[in-house]
Design a protein around this motif. Structure first.
Motif, PDB file in Angstrom:
ATOM      1  N   ARG B 736       0.834  -1.189   0.000  1.00 17.59           N
ATOM      2  CA  ARG B 736       0.000   0.000   0.000  1.00 17.59           C
ATOM      3  C   ARG B 736       0.880   1.256   0.000  1.00 17.59           C
ATOM      4  O   ARG B 736       0.613   2.211  -0.722  1.00 17.59           O
ATOM      5  N   TRP B 740       0.923   3.914  -2.781  1.00 16.52           N
ATOM      6  CA  TRP B 740       0.694   5.328  -2.484  1.00 16.52           C
ATOM      7  C   TRP B 740       1.836   6.168  -3.046  1.00 16.52           C
ATOM      8  O   TRP B 740       1.619   7.183  -3.699  1.00 16.52           O
ATOM      9  N   HIS B 743       1.472   6.095  -6.916  1.00 18.75           N
ATOM     10  CA  HIS B 743       0.351   6.805  -7.519  1.00 18.75           C
ATOM     11  C   HIS B 743       0.247   8.240  -7.050  1.00 18.75           C
ATOM     12  O   HIS B 743       0.208   9.168  -7.851  1.00 18.75           O
ATOM     13  N   LYS B 744       0.211   8.371  -5.717  1.00 22.53           N
ATOM     14  CA  LYS B 744      -0.022   9.718  -5.184  1.00 22.53           C
ATOM     15  C   LYS B 744       1.225  10.580  -5.324  1.00 22.53           C
ATOM     16  O   LYS B 744       1.199  11.648  -5.917  1.00 22.53           O
ATOM     17  N   LEU B 745       2.298  10.043  -4.739  1.00 24.57           N
ATOM     18  CA  LEU B 745       3.473  10.908  -4.662  1.00 24.57           C
ATOM     19  C   LEU B 745       4.142  11.017  -6.022  1.00 24.57           C
ATOM     20  O   LEU B 745       4.378  12.121  -6.513  1.00 24.57           O
ATOM     21  N   ASP B 746       4.410   9.899  -6.630  1.00 27.48           N
ATOM     22  CA  ASP B 746       5.197   9.959  -7.857  1.00 27.48           C
ATOM     23  C   ASP B 746       4.345  10.423  -9.022  1.00 27.48           C
ATOM     24  O   ASP B 746       4.689  11.378  -9.704  1.00 27.48           O
ATOM     25  N   TRP B 747       3.204   9.724  -9.221  1.00 25.97           N
ATOM     26  CA  TRP B 747       2.448  10.011 -10.431  1.00 25.97           C
ATOM     27  C   TRP B 747       1.681  11.318 -10.299  1.00 25.97           C
ATOM     28  O   TRP B 747       1.859  12.240 -11.084  1.00 25.97           O
ATOM     29  N   GLU B 748       0.845  11.352  -9.227  1.00 25.89           N
ATOM     30  CA  GLU B 748      -0.029  12.522  -9.157  1.00 25.89           C
ATOM     31  C   GLU B 748       0.717  13.778  -8.742  1.00 25.89           C
ATOM     32  O   GLU B 748       0.577  14.826  -9.364  1.00 25.89           O
ATOM     33  N   PHE B 749       1.506  13.669  -7.666  1.00 22.81           N
ATOM     34  CA  PHE B 749       2.177  14.885  -7.211  1.00 22.81           C
ATOM     35  C   PHE B 749       3.398  15.194  -8.071  1.00 22.81           C
ATOM     36  O   PHE B 749       3.476  16.243  -8.699  1.00 22.81           O
ATOM     37  N   TRP B 750       4.291  14.256  -8.121  1.00 22.98           N
ATOM     38  CA  TRP B 750       5.561  14.545  -8.777  1.00 22.98           C
ATOM     39  C   TRP B 750       5.371  14.696 -10.278  1.00 22.98           C
ATOM     40  O   TRP B 750       5.788  15.694 -10.872  1.00 22.98           O
ATOM     41  N   ASP B 752       2.288  14.586 -12.210  1.00 17.47           N
ATOM     42  CA  ASP B 752       1.212  15.427 -12.707  1.00 17.47           C
ATOM     43  C   ASP B 752       1.367  16.867 -12.263  1.00 17.47           C
ATOM     44  O   ASP B 752       1.268  17.784 -13.069  1.00 17.47           O
ATOM     45  N   ARG B 753       1.588  17.031 -10.953  1.00 18.56           N
ATOM     46  CA  ARG B 753       1.592  18.399 -10.473  1.00 18.56           C
ATOM     47  C   ARG B 753       2.957  19.035 -10.638  1.00 18.56           C
ATOM     48  O   ARG B 753       3.137  19.966 -11.404  1.00 18.56           O
TER      49      ARG B 753
END
Lengths: 103, 830
Positions: B736, B740, B743-750, B752-753
């Motif tokens: 998990r 996380w 997806h969240k940190l690498d993909w979405e935050f790092w 995407d954002r």
């Protein structure tokens, strides 16, 4: 030995000849005539060279005159050849018709 | 002795040479040559070890440290006072390990020639096997912790390579195999980390990693150490010792009050030793499959069966036992760690024995049995019975290798029987019926599932007889090997409990006695399921005996499983008689007794040697070995009466020369009878429970049907939910967290954002700025303007060229006059 004729006369004559040559070049339209005027200018220069050579007893002036005469002869050869070539193409030696280089 | 001991590099070099030869030439050689090459390398290493054993015996068991000529100074950094020589140690302990590793290894190499026949990566398999032997021998011959660690990691690598050897099996099997390999590697990494910490701590504390310096003699609790033994080098904390780790430990213990400085804080020496041994225990639980890191070993059975026998039963997994035995000085100085080792080992023994009750896979039962027996060994070395642990290590290597090779023979036969039955089926029903259904049948068949077996004793007589010997040895039945070694361990526990009054002794005794009962029960359940009764599938009915290259190692290992116990029988006059009788009994068994056992179980009484399925060569081998056993038994009894004496000693006395704190033999008749009773009781109980049929309706275990035993069986069948617990506690949170992070940190935050806004948008804006206003605006327009200005100026200037000669002449004249005026002006002014 005093010179028979003062140098000033030669210089004046040379200037007169030169001006005549210049005017001839500027005014005449016939290429041959311009050519002859150029020769006149050359000879005017020759004359003053010889005169000054005599005045200063320096043979250098006379020497240059020989060169000038030689080069003038060469120039005449080339120049006349050019005039003949121009005449062959243009059927005229009127210098005012040779204005292809006009900007 | 020095001369003989200097052969020791050969023990390591020979397997490596075999591996290299097969690595480069394997593809050009035939299977037989490859196998012969690898087996010869192992056998030669065994021969060298045997020669050294004779040499060391003849020279008073004196330990020798050998510097191999080339690798003299392995890691040598004078400025930091680090000097770790590549030294090899020949003493009774390392020789014992060498003999077991190369001896059992040779037999398993031989067996693998038959087992791996036809495998597309035949040569690679033997390269790995030889490589494993080489690393294992580095592990046991090294004279310092770093060499040991090199071997430790090397065998881990080979284990990984060999578990995942069939990574390309069809129907998702390959994934299962490679996952098992990765699991083994990752779980071992946890343990190896602990071992590394122990090694770092040792180096910090002692300034050296050598077990013993050359020619060093260990004085246990002896005279006070000289004060100048340890020279501290500056303030960097690196000690430059002249003593080996063990001698230094004894010296400091005798001195008392030694403090180890860690820069910002200080610890008493005893605490540091406890820490070292605890970290070491983590390494042991990883490699020797103890609670809590044992979970990799059952999965490791995905590897080919010779690998399971060699690496995951007989040799590699015993490295932890060897490690603790080698460090007996440290564990003796850290009673807390030793107690923890004992409890961990005993708990593992019982826990794994319980899980083995509920397994269906023939190799899984043996795997949990291995974990359980390793628990016996670890508990033994924990309680101080170093020789008892090593004794069980040796006998276990014999009978567990035998059992694994026997199970391999069974699996082999089941696969062949399945193919045979399948082909038979086809010819009966004709071509048109052969379709998808048959294919599905082929996929669903598991040759390792004991529910598919039954009645194999009749079809595979040699495998059955040897398997039976291995089972009885494992169950601790007199007079087989397991009886002696298990009794030795129980005796140590008994002494610790009732003489020394140690609490962990009581725990160990209770746990191990229960584990012994489980052992006998699950092994007899296996015998009932696999060999007795009637065949439950066509494959089992069509199974046939394996080839001689597989059965000869079985016979040799069976003999060793019978006589292994003799290693530790004191060789007085009486014991000579005992051994002689043992030998004669074994020959007798082979000729007559086993057929009568067969009569009892199967109802057929032909002697093994006269079975029609046997090839003449086999008959010769069986007869020959029976005769050899009986003759050597007679010779053993007769030789002393001729006036000669044996230079042999018992294993305990032999190990006392190299393992400090090894106490003498512990023969306890009461315990022996108790353990024997438990063993026989377990067998009889299993015989009763699993008669008449071992399987109830719907291929369920008898225990599964009965309501009172149902929960226990299901618990054992589910392996006590260890994997699930680890999955819940470690794997899932880890996955998990990884998901996380991904997806969240690498993909979405790092990505995407941050990437989009900061990197991409900033870059885009900067690029836009440079491109539009700067490049296309300022620079482009500037140059365009210059260009246009030049063009305009040129257009204007062009009109100067009139094309009339007189204009030029006039211009020239004007210029000449101008130049003359400029030249003449200064003259005129004068």
């Amino acid at each position: 030995m005093q010179p028979a004729v003062a140098t000033e006369y030669f210089v004046v004559l040379s200037a007169v000849l030169f001006i005549m040559g210049v005017l001839g070049v500027l005014v005449r339209r016939n290429a041959i005539m311009i050519f002859m005027s150029v020769e006149l200018m050359l000879n005017a220069a020759n004359l003053s060279l010889v005169a000054f050579a005599q005045q200063w007893s320096n043979m250098g002036g006379q020497l240059i005159v020989f060169f000038v005469i030689t080069i003038a002869a060469a120039e005449v050869a080339v120049g006349l050849a050019l005039i003949v070539a121009i005449f062959r193409t243009k059927k005229s030696i009127d210098i005012d018709e040779l204005n292809a280089m006009q900007g | 002795m020095e001369v003989i001991a200097s052969f020791v590099p050969l023990v390591v070099i020979l397997p490596f040479a075999g591996a290299l030869l097969n690595l480069f030439l394997g593809r050009y050689l035939s299977e037989k040559l490859i196998g012969a090459l690898a087996t010869t390398a192992a056998a030669l290493a065994f021969a060298v070890a045997a020669v050294m054993t004779v040499g060391i015996t003849a020279h008073g068991y004196e330990a020798v440290v050998v510097n191999p000529p080339i690798l003299d100074s392995w890691i040598y950094i004078p400025s930091a006072a680090i000097d770790i020589p590549w030294q090899m140690r020949v003493d009774t302990l390392s020789l014992t390990m060498m003999l077991v590793v190369t001896g059992v290894g040779t037999l398993i190499h031989l067996y693998a020639i038959g087992y791996m026949h036809g495998d597309p990566r035949f040569a690679r398999f033997f390269v790995y096997l030889n490589l494993f032997l080489g690393f294992m021998l580095i592990l046991v011959t090294g004279n310092n912790f770093l060499m040991m660690f090199v071997g430790w990691e090397g065998v881990g690598l080979c284990s990984f390579l060999l578990i995942g050897f069939w990574f390309d099996k069809k129907h998702g099997e390959g994934w299962k195999n490679s996952n098992a390999a990765r699991k083994a590697f990752i779980v071992n990494r946890v343990g190896d980390f602990g071992l590394l910490l122990a090694i770092f701590l040792i180096f910090w504390t002692y300034g050296t990693l050598d077990y013993y310096k050359p020619n060093e003699v260990l004085h246990i609790g002896g005279e006070k150490a000289a004060a100048d033994v340890l020279v501290r080098e500056g303030g960097d904390g690196i000690a430059h010792g002249q003593k080996g780790v063990f001698a230094q430990t004894e010296a400091w213990l005798a001195e008392g009050g030694h403090i180890v400085s860690f820069g910002v804080f200080e610890l008493p020496f005893e605490t540091v030793v406890t820490l070292i041994t605890l970290f070491m225990l983590i390494g042991v639980t990883g490699k020797s499959a103890q609670i809590p890191l044992f979970v990799w070993l059952p999965d490791a059975m995905a590897g080919p069966t010779p690998v399971s026998a060699l690496i995951h039963a007989a040799t590699m997994v015993t490295a932890g036992v060897y490690l603790i035995t080698r460090n007996s000085v440290l564990y003796h100085a850290a009673p807390l760690s030793a107690a923890l080792v004992t409890v961990v080992g005993a708990a593992t023994a019982l826990m794994a024995g319980f899980i083995a009750l509920g397994q269906w896979d023939i190799k899984k039962v043996l795997a949990y049995s291995t974990v359980s027996q390793l628990g016996f060994m670890v508990a033994a070395v924990g309680i101080g019975g170093y020789a008892a642990g090593m004794f069980h290590l040796i006998t276990h290597a014999f009978f567990k290798a035998l059992l694994f090779l026997g199970s391999g023979s069974v699996i082999h036969a089941m696969e062949h029987g399945h193919h045979h039955a399948h082909a038979h089926h086809e010819s009966e029903h004709g071509e048109e019926s052969h379709g998808h259904a048959d294919h599905a049948h082929e996929e669903a068949f598991d040759p390792q599932d004991m529910r598919n077996m039954g009645g194999l004793a009749r079809r595979m007589p040699i495998t059955f007889v040897t398997y039976l010997i291995g089972t009885l040895a494992l169950a601790g039945i007199f007079p087989l090997a397991g009886f002696w070694s298990k009794d030795e361990i129980l005796g140590k526990a008994f002494n610790a409990a009732f003489i020394d009054g140690k609490l962990e002794g009581f725990a160990m005794l209770g746990l191990l006695l229960a584990a012994a009962g489980f052992t006998a029960f699950y092994m007899w359940r296996q015998i009932k399921l696999v060999f007795l009764g009637v065949p439950r599938t066509e494959a089992a009915a069509a199974a046939t005996e394996s080839s001689p290259s597989m059965t000869i190692p079985l016979l040799v290992l069976a003999a060793l499983s019978i006589f292994g116990g003799a290693l530790n029988i004191p060789l007085g006059v009486n014991s000579v008689l005992v051994i002689g009788v043992l030998f004669i009994t074994a020959g007798f068994w082979l000729l007559w007794a086993l057929p009568s056992v067969r009569l009892f179980f199967i109802g057929r009484a032909e002697p093994v040697t006269s079975l029609p399925s046997l090839k003449p060569a086999f008959r010769l081998i069986a007869l020959g070995s029976a005769a050899a056993f009986m003759l050597s038994g007679a010779a053993i009894i007769l030789v002393p009466s001729l006036g000669a004496s044996y230079p042999l000693e018992t294993l305990v006395l032999w190990l006392e020369h190299s393992v400090p704190y090894t106490k003498g033999l512990t023969l306890n008749p009461f315990l022996a009878i108790l353990a024997l009773g438990i063993g026989i009781g377990g067998i009889l109980l299993a015989q009763r429970v699993y008669s008449p049929a071992p399987l109830a309706e719907g291929n369920q275990d008898v225990l599964e049907i009965r309501p009172d035993t149902r929960p226990a069986f299901q618990l054992a069948n589910a392996k006590l939910y260890w994997d699930e617990t680890y999955g819940r506690l470690i794997e899932q949170p880890y996955n998990r967290a990884a998901a996380w992070l991904a997806h969240k940190l690498d993909w979405e935050f790092w990505h995407d954002r941050f990437h989009h806004t900061v990197f991409r948008d900033f870059y885009k804006r900067a690029a836009d700025f440079i491109a539009t206003p700067v490049d296309r605006g300022a620079i482009d327009q500037g140059f365009l303007r210059i260009g246009r200005a030049v063009a305009q100026a040129a257009a204007r200037l062009r009109t100067v060229q009139t094309g009339y000669v007189r204009t030029y002449v006039f211009t020239m004249l004007f210029g000449v006059v101008l130049v003359m005026l400029i030249l003449l002006l200064p003259l005129l002014r004068q």
